[in-house]
Enzyme design. Structure first.
Site, PDB file in Angstrom:
ATOM      1  CG  ASP A   1      -1.984   1.035   1.205  1.00 17.96           C
ATOM      2  OD1 ASP A   1      -1.676   2.216   0.944  1.00 17.96           O
ATOM      3  OD2 ASP A   1      -3.143   0.690   1.456  1.00 17.96           O
ATOM      4  CB  ILE A   2       1.210   4.093  -2.372  1.00 21.03           C
ATOM      5  CG1 ILE A   2       2.362   5.016  -2.749  1.00 21.03           C
ATOM      6  CG2 ILE A   2      -0.110   4.819  -2.310  1.00 21.03           C
ATOM      7  CD1 ILE A   2       3.599   4.286  -3.215  1.00 21.03           C
TER       8      ILE A   2
ATOM      9  CD  GLU B   1     -10.385   1.619   0.980  1.00 15.14           C
ATOM     10  OE1 GLU B   1     -10.440   0.664   0.198  1.00 15.14           O
ATOM     11  OE2 GLU B   1     -10.472   1.474   2.203  1.00 15.14           O
TER      12      GLU B   1
ATOM     13  CG  HIS C   1      -8.524  -3.322  -2.245  1.00 11.45           C
ATOM     14  ND1 HIS C   1      -9.637  -2.770  -2.851  1.00 11.45           N
ATOM     15  CD2 HIS C   1      -8.225  -2.506  -1.207  1.00 11.45           C
ATOM     16  CE1 HIS C   1      -9.989  -1.663  -2.203  1.00 11.45           C
ATOM     17  NE2 HIS C   1      -9.143  -1.493  -1.207  1.00 11.45           N
TER      18      HIS C   1
END
Length: 130
Positions: A29-30, A88, A93
């Site tokens: 996850d960024i 999101e 996911h």
């Protein structure tokens, strides 16, 4: 139109990949909640996890389990927490987070890590993926 996650899995957008097969892709996850926070997606675009077929769901969760086992070996933690929020990005996911307490699953506490640290974490998890 392809989702951002499909573009990541296709290599059109860079990511910190930790694992992949022909049906799934796992990457950091960024904006992680915890160092080692991984997203696991099916390559097939399905918005809502419970719209996956039973086989697709089972395969996704079995792939996520393998990724979680790699996270456990690579990151210091008591457990790997799992969450599916699904709001999101309109692409199923699974969040996998190395945790020591329930408070470590607080999605309001996102962080930013330097690129070198992100790559080191991705490499560490990828090296433990079986």
């Amino acid at each position: 139109m392809a989702t951002i996650f499909s573009k990541i899995a296709a290599g059109e957008i860079p990511s910190y990949k930790v694992a992949a097969d022909d049906k799934h892709y796992a990457f950091l996850d960024i904006n992680p909640v915890a160092k080692g926070h991984v997203l696991v997606i099916p390559r097939k675009e399905v918005d809502y996890i419970f719209d996956l077929s039973e086989d697709e769901y089972r395969e996704l969760m079995m792939f996520a389990r393998r990724v979680a086992k790699a996270i456990e070996k690579a990151m210091p933690c008591k457990r790997v927490g799992v969450a599916v929020v699904g709001l999101e990005v309109p692409h199923t996911h699974v969040h996998l987070l190395p945790i020591n307490t329930e408070a470590d699953m607080d999605f309001s506490k996102k962080q930013s890590l330097p690129a070198e640290e992100m790559q080191a974490v991705a490499d560490a998890i990828a090296a433990k993926f079986e």
